[in-house]
Design a protein around this motif. Structure first.
Motif, PDB file in Angstrom:
ATOM      1  N   LEU A  94       0.769  -1.247  -0.112  1.00 37.36           N
ATOM      2  CA  LEU A  94      -0.068   0.024   0.032  1.00 37.36           C
ATOM      3  C   LEU A  94       0.844   1.315  -0.062  1.00 37.36           C
ATOM      4  O   LEU A  94       1.597   1.374   0.978  1.00 37.36           O
ATOM      5  CB  LEU A  94      -0.852  -0.075   1.290  1.00 37.36           C
ATOM      6  N   HIS A  95       0.763   1.925  -1.137  1.00 33.16           N
ATOM      7  CA  HIS A  95       1.941   2.916  -1.318  1.00 33.16           C
ATOM      8  C   HIS A  95       1.448   4.273  -0.377  1.00 33.16           C
ATOM      9  O   HIS A  95       0.310   4.397   0.146  1.00 33.16           O
ATOM     10  CB  HIS A  95       1.810   3.626  -2.926  1.00 33.16           C
ATOM     11  N   GLY A  96       2.470   5.360  -0.060  1.00 36.61           N
ATOM     12  CA  GLY A  96       2.216   6.482   0.617  1.00 36.61           C
ATOM     13  C   GLY A  96       1.739   7.511  -0.727  1.00 36.61           C
ATOM     14  O   GLY A  96       1.305   7.259  -1.545  1.00 36.61           O
ATOM     15  N   GLY A  97       1.839   8.842   0.025  1.00 36.05           N
ATOM     16  CA  GLY A  97       1.515  10.070  -0.782  1.00 36.05           C
ATOM     17  C   GLY A  97       0.485  10.846  -0.089  1.00 36.05           C
ATOM     18  O   GLY A  97      -0.221  11.736  -0.828  1.00 36.05           O
ATOM     19  N   GLY A  98       0.328  10.750   1.277  1.00 34.15           N
ATOM     20  CA  GLY A  98      -0.352  11.659   2.008  1.00 34.15           C
ATOM     21  C   GLY A  98      -1.919  11.496   1.537  1.00 34.15           C
ATOM     22  O   GLY A  98      -2.816  12.611   1.528  1.00 34.15           O
ATOM     23  N   PHE A  99      -2.327  10.098   1.426  1.00 32.78           N
ATOM     24  CA  PHE A  99      -3.717   9.985   0.882  1.00 32.78           C
ATOM     25  C   PHE A  99      -4.318  10.868  -0.300  1.00 32.78           C
ATOM     26  O   PHE A  99      -5.588  10.937  -0.486  1.00 32.78           O
ATOM     27  CB  PHE A  99      -4.899  10.211   1.978  1.00 32.78           C
ATOM     28  N   SER A 100      -3.266  11.388  -1.026  1.00 31.66           N
ATOM     29  CA  SER A 100      -3.663  12.295  -2.305  1.00 31.66           C
ATOM     30  C   SER A 100      -3.050  12.030  -3.308  1.00 31.66           C
ATOM     31  O   SER A 100      -3.312  12.524  -4.458  1.00 31.66           O
ATOM     32  CB  SER A 100      -3.025  13.821  -1.643  1.00 31.66           C
ATOM     33  N   THR A 101      -1.593  11.413  -3.211  1.00 35.32           N
ATOM     34  CA  THR A 101      -1.198  11.010  -4.460  1.00 35.32           C
ATOM     35  C   THR A 101      -0.674   9.657  -4.315  1.00 35.32           C
ATOM     36  O   THR A 101      -0.495   8.916  -3.558  1.00 35.32           O
ATOM     37  CB  THR A 101       0.309  12.219  -4.589  1.00 35.32           C
ATOM     38  N   GLY A 102       0.218   9.055  -5.633  1.00 35.00           N
ATOM     39  CA  GLY A 102       0.694   7.974  -5.661  1.00 35.00           C
ATOM     40  C   GLY A 102      -0.066   6.830  -6.346  1.00 35.00           C
ATOM     41  O   GLY A 102      -1.417   7.013  -6.570  1.00 35.00           O
ATOM     42  N   ALA A 103       0.553   5.651  -6.670  1.00 30.32           N
ATOM     43  CA  ALA A 103      -0.211   4.618  -7.173  1.00 30.32           C
ATOM     44  C   ALA A 103       0.651   3.407  -7.136  1.00 30.32           C
ATOM     45  O   ALA A 103       1.897   3.487  -7.070  1.00 30.32           O
ATOM     46  CB  ALA A 103      -0.648   4.964  -8.535  1.00 30.32           C
ATOM     47  N   GLY A 104       0.232   2.213  -6.653  1.00 26.37           N
ATOM     48  CA  GLY A 104       0.778   0.884  -6.778  1.00 26.37           C
ATOM     49  C   GLY A 104       1.302   0.743  -8.207  1.00 26.37           C
ATOM     50  O   GLY A 104       2.513  -0.200  -8.120  1.00 26.37           O
ATOM     51  N   LEU A 105       0.860   1.188  -9.061  1.00 29.62           N
ATOM     52  CA  LEU A 105       1.139   0.645 -10.554  1.00 29.62           C
ATOM     53  C   LEU A 105       2.503   1.414 -10.937  1.00 29.62           C
ATOM     54  O   LEU A 105       3.190   1.113 -11.811  1.00 29.62           O
ATOM     55  CB  LEU A 105       0.270   0.879 -11.552  1.00 29.62           C
TER      56      LEU A 105
END
Length: 414
Positions: A94-105
């Motif tokens: 499960l990636h980070g990013g402040g619940f705003s950015t990022g993606a597992g792909l």
């Protein structure tokens, strides 16, 4: 769905199969996810959740790969040594990013090296972000939809991962930053019980785990006013613009620089009410948590000491939560990363462990946080970290970590 071989760099020690993107669920805007029926005939474009640029590009570098953004984003990717009956341990990322950015792909999180070195299956998950995942607004969204997405992904893994060489009864969750916060919540959700047996929380700032419903609803009203139209039918660019306005308002009024405008909501299903004691949901779980020695160098305000703030935001809350877990019957271990790459002013900063665990030389070669460090040194340290995480997935303990990686039983545990 597509399979790609061979692995993309020499860092992978043996061939792996990369499969994905695979749609694990579908969801109408602001609705809970629905599982995809077996034999889903709809092709996926591999979308990631609509999002603004990351505020940590100056740390990780801008991503070198691009993906279409859209609301058909409940996808995952798999790296496996073989699609056989191997019943291998499974990592779900499960990636980070402040619940705003990022993606597992994203290529940053390619699990090929980990899968090949450890003979494990690695699953990287997309989930809904920002207002699309965490808006709390009466009559529009109940909040916490991104968490429901994660639960649905785990259900997909339970049902299907044996077909990719994995053991559905041997799942270890790994999450960094906001992903680690998500795992802290998933460990306590009745809906997620039994879907994983071990968990790794990397640099999770637990002081901002969730927000009271009243405050979340007030921010939802700010968002709706900024949007000026029905959130259920608004165009995605307008939603992202309103997110930005809401974030600016929250920073001005709350003054909490690290806290995003859209995060999980307390007391709203599936999160138990505040103060709910830890109990059967965590009993028997193996948990590894930790932080980087200079996690806060990228979030500092004027005159703040990074060592003091790292203790306040990461070490203290994680340690206290680890003690609570141990008292509730979990088996708990901790780690700290002290590695400070040559030529980087950021030290052992937030996200620094990510290139040690995931990705390839090409994915990370422009990351400012790595300074002037040769890839050979990064790979050497990465082997040590990956070995510890792999040992944890198989035994429930990471074993001994060599400096500048340190670890052991969590404080207050035996």
């Amino acid at each position: 769905m597509a399979d790609t071989t061979p692995p993309r760099t020499e860092a992978t020690r043996t061939e792996v199969i990369r499969t994905g993107p695979i749609r694990y669920a579908t969801a109408e805007r602001f609705a809970r996810p629905r599982p995809v029926p077996d034999g889903d005939p709809l092709p996926t474009r591999g979308e990631i959740c609509p999002q603004p640029p990351s505020r940590l590009d100056f740390v990780m570098g801008a991503p070198r790969d691009t993906h279409p953004q859209g609301e058909d984003c409940l996808n995952l990717a798999i790296a496996t040594p073989a699609r056989d009956a191997g019943a291998r341990p499974v990592f779900v990322w499960l990636h980070g990013g402040g619940f705003s950015t990022g993606a597992g792909l994203m290529d940053w999180y390619d699990g090929g090296v980990l899968a090949a070195e450890g003979d494990v299956v690695v699953v990287s998950v997309n989930y809904r972000l920002g207002a699309l995942g965490y808006l709390c607004l009466d009559g529009v969204s109940e909040g916490n939809l991104g968490l429901y997405d994660q639960v649905e992904a785990l259900r997909w893994v339970r049902k299907h991962i044996a077909g990719y060489g994995g053991d559905p009864a041997d799942v270890t969750l790994i999450g960094q930053s906001a992903g680690g916060i998500s795992i802290r919540l998933l460990m306590e959700l009745p809906e997620a019980r039994g879907l994983f047996r071990r968990a790794v929380l990397q640099s999770a700032p637990l002081e901002i785990t969730a927000r009271p419903r009243e405050e979340s609803f007030a921010l939802g009203k700010v968002f709706a006013d900024a949007l000026g139209t029905d959130p259920r039918t608004a165009e995605v660019p307008a939603i992202l613009a309103a997110q930005s306005e809401t974030a600016a308002f929250h920073l001005r009024t709350a003054g909490r620089r690290m806290e995003p405008a859209f995060i999980p909501v307390e007391g709203v299903p599936p999160i138990p009410p505040p103060g709910t004691p830890l109990g059967e949901s965590v009993r028997g779980l193996d948990v590894l948590y930790g932080w980087n020695a200079d996690d806060m160098t990228v979030f500092l305000g004027a005159g703040e000491d990074p060592a003091v703030r790292t203790r306040e935001v990461y070490e203290g809350p994680l340690t206290r939560y680890g003690e609570r877990l141990a008292r509730a019957g979990a088996r708990v271990h901790s780690y700290r990363i002290d590695w400070r790459p040559a030529g980087s002013p950021l030290g052992a900063t937030h996200c620094l462990e990510l290139p040690l665990l995931f990705g390839t030389r090409d994915a990370w070669r422009t990351a400012p946080m790595l300074g002037e460090t040769p890839w050979e040194e990064i790979d050497r340290l990465g082997r040590a970290l990956r070995s510890a995480w792999l040992t944890f997935a198989r035994t429930g303990t990471p074993g001994d970590l060599p400096a500048p990686l340190t670890g052991g039983p969590a404080p207050g545990t035996s």
